[in-house]
Design an enzyme around this catalytic site. Structure first.
Site, PDB file in Angstrom:
ATOM      1  N   ARG A 118      27.323  13.532  49.229  1.00 28.09           N
ATOM      2  CA  ARG A 118      26.208  12.664  48.949  1.00 28.09           C
ATOM      3  C   ARG A 118      26.547  11.142  49.375  1.00 28.09           C
ATOM      4  NH1 ARG A 118      24.833  13.319  42.722  1.00 28.09           N
ATOM      5  NH2 ARG A 118      23.277  12.098  43.069  1.00 28.09           N
TER       6      ARG A 118
ATOM      7  N   HIS B  25      18.258  20.862  49.822  1.00 28.66           N
ATOM      8  CA  HIS B  25      18.660  19.728  49.057  1.00 28.66           C
ATOM      9  C   HIS B  25      18.361  19.882  47.584  1.00 28.66           C
ATOM     10  CE1 HIS B  25      20.765  15.896  49.161  1.00 28.66           C
ATOM     11  NE2 HIS B  25      19.822  15.233  48.338  1.00 28.66           N
TER      12      HIS B  25
ATOM     13  N   TYR C  26       0.245  10.878  48.763  1.00 34.80           N
ATOM     14  CA  TYR C  26      -0.729  10.155  49.568  1.00 34.80           C
ATOM     15  C   TYR C  26      -0.333   9.752  50.830  1.00 34.80           C
ATOM     16  CZ  TYR C  26      -2.792   9.355  44.829  1.00 34.80           C
ATOM     17  OH  TYR C  26      -3.158   9.434  43.623  1.00 34.80           O
TER      18      TYR C  26
END
Length: 821
Positions: free
Chosen positions: A35, A81, A125
């Protein structure tokens, strides 16, 4: 004691300390590898790598239509993921922000946030696709150039590293906090880094110093200025260093005032929060002189306008903003990354570039092996087709004589010694390949493949050829994507004090009885004739008046002595700038005085010279001499300068050379002159010795230090505005501690003595009254009279004025060339 009966029940007994240690170690390694830390080879953390690979699998390239961000996030989360969609989307947003990434890897369409800290629009969006440069990280991934591993549920394969045609770790930087370690690698200029890589390839024995001739330093997307190279050198040589980043600001002259225009900010500084912090400083009066702040940023670029008040020094205010706000920040470089063994390593610049070169050598080698294998396979087929065309009639007859395809393939292999793959290709060959033109194409392709095979074998046999390919590809990347440096690197960073930005100007400093202080340009006091009414000076309350006035330059250090025997430090330029009629500011706002302390003496010091002393005198005639060096280390809270009695206080302080004569004058007109040698040097906190014996109601009003052979005269000024000059020779040398002799006749007409100063005929003097009236006159206009006289009128007091309260001497060089009125 462990209960052995638990083992019989199928319960495993473990040591909790060992279990916790092992579990935490596994967790920390998972965070480090999976990570928080980037891979030194492609410069990516797993989440970045998976986002790019998912887009590659979706063919979401720069030349294709945009895809909804939610679609990409969904693919990344579902396939590669297994973390929250918010975390994935935030990462992808940052990859699209040109103020976060030096070279963006995601081409975003829609609202992707701003440098003001505004959040991006929701993923439903916005739309994304890879940039051209991002595709260079994935180039040749289908040619078995990098290892693949299983995804989180073993259903798919995912690359553990990308081929990466350029050193992305240095180019775009990376930051992350793991368990017990952190990385913070700044972005760099693509062209400079590629030049550094090429230099490492061509000169394997080069040093970090050599590489710094190519890689100048970090290059941030928000530009700005790196002040000093020391931190860069430390980071490049040792893997850790701290650099100072400064905003780019310009001072411009507006109509009647100056403005500061900020056009570039340090990396990762939030513009909106910066403006808010400046406003807070102005509100809290930590930074004064700013009247307004406007954010005029637009698509054309950054523009913060800081409007100053009239008469303010923009350079000083800008320097304070650098000191107190994020217009100047520090960036701690930690060049920590995972090496090819997945081990965290702190790299220096050369090691990091070498790691990339090693990776590219592996990638290019594997790509060449893959291409050689494919070329050999294709050449093998073409050789079979060529052989078949040479024996086409026999081949056709063999096929026609066979009952089925398998039999035909076996017959071709047996009769013409074709391989199985060649025989299958012949069976699948179209009849159009029998034309002469198609035959020529097969021969031409075969010839070209043979050349390629020879070249690939030559490359694989010589690592120098591999490096040539790497260099050629890097130069191509540089040509297509490199741009000019944005961040400027200046010389070594030094702590700039405010006085470094101040012109060395002469100032008159005034302090009132209630502790209001200000500085005024000496030019504001025009010269008048003796006996004039004076100019209007400081506006004071009825109970207040100017009781101390002296001249100094803006860079002079002031030693501020209080009635409690303490001393504080302050620079003249930090005093409030006023005019003759302004009130000034309470000195408690300039110097951090203790409760109920009052300033009694201020000593201007241009430099702390060796073999110099501070001579202090109290109202009760106690004198002390201490080395000037003892006061050379300023402390905000002040230090003890003189231990005084409860009914006594410091009245005056002077600088001496240790071999001068001390002259002391009292309120009732008495004086004494004695050798400074009579006062031995004492420690900073000592009480002192008796300098003069005073009458019961008398107090000391002033002291002067006369060097041997001095031709100065002694100026005495009284409350009613009378004064005179007397020759020093009129005062015989006495023993320290005596009652002294008369120096000024004090009558109801002239009043008591206000103060005394040593003066030259070429100097000028400024007198102040209890109503703020000031007069400035030439010393030469004041008569030289005998010691035991009342003097002449120096200033006519107004109807409401009761007395002269203070006097100051202006040096001749400060008034040279000034018109006399």
């Amino acid at each position: 004691m462990f209960d052995n009966s638990n083992q019989e029940k199928g319960v495993t007994v473990v040591d909790i300390n060992k279990e916790m240690r092992d579990a935490y170690l596994q967790y920390s390694m998972s965070v480090i590898v999976g990570r928080a830390l980037p891979d030194v080879r492609d410069g990516l953390k797993p989440v970045h790598r998976r986002i790019l690979f998912a887009q590659h699998e979706l063919s979401n390239t720069h030349d294709k239509p945009y895809k909804k961000s939610a679609r990409v996030v969904g693919d990344v989360m579902g396939k590669y993921h297994p973390h929250g969609d918010a975390a994935i989307y935030e990462t992808m947003v940052r990859m699209a922000q040109d103020f976060s990434m030096r070279y963006i890897l995601t081409d975003g369409q829609g609202n992707f946030g701003s440098i003001d800290g505004d959040n991006a629009a929701a993923s439903r969006y916005t739309e994304v696709r890879m940039t051209r440069l991002a595709e260079e990280l994935l180039a040749d991934i289908e040619k078995e150039t990098v290892p693949f591993g299983p995804n989180y549920d073993d259903s798919l394969e995912i690359p553990t590293v990308l081929p990466a045609k350029y050193p992305n770790l240095l180019v775009n930087g990376s930051s992350g906090i793991a368990v017990g370690m952190a990385t913070n690698i700044p972005p760099h200029n693509l062209g400079e880094v590629i030049d550094g890589v090429i230099h490492v390839i061509n000169n394997p024995e080069c040093t970090v110093d050599d590489l710094m001739g190519f890689v100048k330093g970090p290059d941030f997307p928000t530009a700005g200025v790196i002040a000093g190279r020391e931190g860069i050198m430390q980071a490049y040589k040792k893997g850790r260093g701290v650099i100072t980043l400064k905003a780019v600001a310009e001072i411009v002259q507006a109509k009647d005032r100056e403005e500061i225009i900020v056009t570039e900010l340090p990396y990762q500084v939030n513009k909106a929060k910066l403006i808010e912090s400046i406003a807070d400083l102005v509100r809290d009066k930590q930074v004064e002189g700013i009247s307004d702040i406007r954010d005029e940023s637009s698509r054309e670029g950054m523009r913060i306008v800081i409007i100053l008040k009239r008469g303010e020094n923009a350079s000083v205010i800008l320097n304070r903003l650098y000191k107190y706000t994020q217009l100047q920040t520090s960036f701690g470089i930690i060049m920590l990354a995972l090496d090819k063994r997945n081990q965290p390593v702190t790299f220096n610049l050369k090691n990091m570039l070498e790691a990339f070169v090693d990776h590219r050598r592996d990638v290019v080698t594997k790509r060449c092996i893959f291409e050689l294998k494919k070329a050999q396979e294709r050449a093998h087929i073409l050789e079979g087709l060529k052989k078949a065309l040479d024996n086409i009639d026999a081949v056709i007859a063999t096929i026609k004589a066979s009952k089925e395809a398998n039999a035909a393939r076996e017959a071709l292999m047996a009769k013409f010694e074709f391989s199985e793959r060649q025989a299958q290709a012949i069976l699948e060959m179209r009849l159009q390949r029998l034309t002469g033109l198609e035959r020529d194409k097969i021969l031409a392709e075969l010839a070209e493949l043979m050349k390629q095979i020879d070249w690939l074998k030559m490359v694989l046999a010589d690592v120098r050829e591999i490096y040539k390919i790497i260099v050629d590809e890097l130069q191509d990347i540089r040509k297509r994507y490199a741009d000019t440096r944005r961040t400027e690197i200046t010389g070594d960073m030094t702590d700039i004090e405010d006085e470094d930005l101040i012109a060395d100007e002469s100032m008159v400093v005034t302090i009132t009885n209630t502790g209001y202080i200000k500085r005024i340009p000496v030019e504001e006091y025009r010269v008048q004739k003796r006996g004039g009414k004076g100019l209007k000076g400081m506006e004071t309350k009825e109970e207040d008046y100017v009781n101390n006035i002296f001249t100094a330059t803006t860079k002079t250090m002031l030693l501020v002595f209080t009635d409690k025997g303490k001393v504080y430090w302050c620079k003249v330029h930090k005093l409030p700038l006023g005019n003759r009629t302004s009130k000034g500011k309470a000195i408690a706002n300039v110097v951090q005085l203790s409760n109920n302390e009052k300033v009694r003496a201020i000593l201007p010091i241009d430099q702390f010279e060796e073999n110099k002393y501070i001579v202090m005198l109290t109202e009760r005639g106690i004198i002390k001499k201490t080395s000037l060096d003892a006061y050379s280390n300023p402390r905000t809270a002040g230090v003890i300068a003189l231990t005084t009695d409860l009914d006594d206080a410091i009245i005056d302080c002077k600088i001496s050379d240790g071999a001068s004569d001390i002259f002391v004058a009292t309120k009732e007109g008495m004086s004494i002159r004695f050798n400074e040698a009579d006062v031995r040097p004492m420690g900073r906190t000592a009480r002192g010795v008796k300098g003069m014996t005073l009458a019961k109601e008398d107090i000391v009003v002033g002291m002067e230090v006369f060097e041997k052979g001095s031709k100065d005269t002694i100026l005495m000024v009284t409350q009613s505005g009378y004064g005179k000059r007397s020759e020093l020779e009129e005062y015989r040398i006495q023993s320290r501690g005596g009652v002294g002799i008369i120096t000024q006749k004090t009558t109801d007409k002239v009043g008591l003595v206000v103060g005394t100063r040593k003066v030259k005929a070429t100097q000028e003097v400024i007198l102040s009254t209890d109503k703020g009236q000031n007069i400035r006159m030439k010393v030469s206009d004041i008569s030289v009279l005998g010691r035991n006289t009342q003097g002449v009128r120096l200033i006519n007091l107004g109807e409401k004025e009761e007395m002269v309260t203070s006097l100051a001497v202006v040096d001749d060089e400060e008034v040279a060339g000034e018109e006399v009125h």
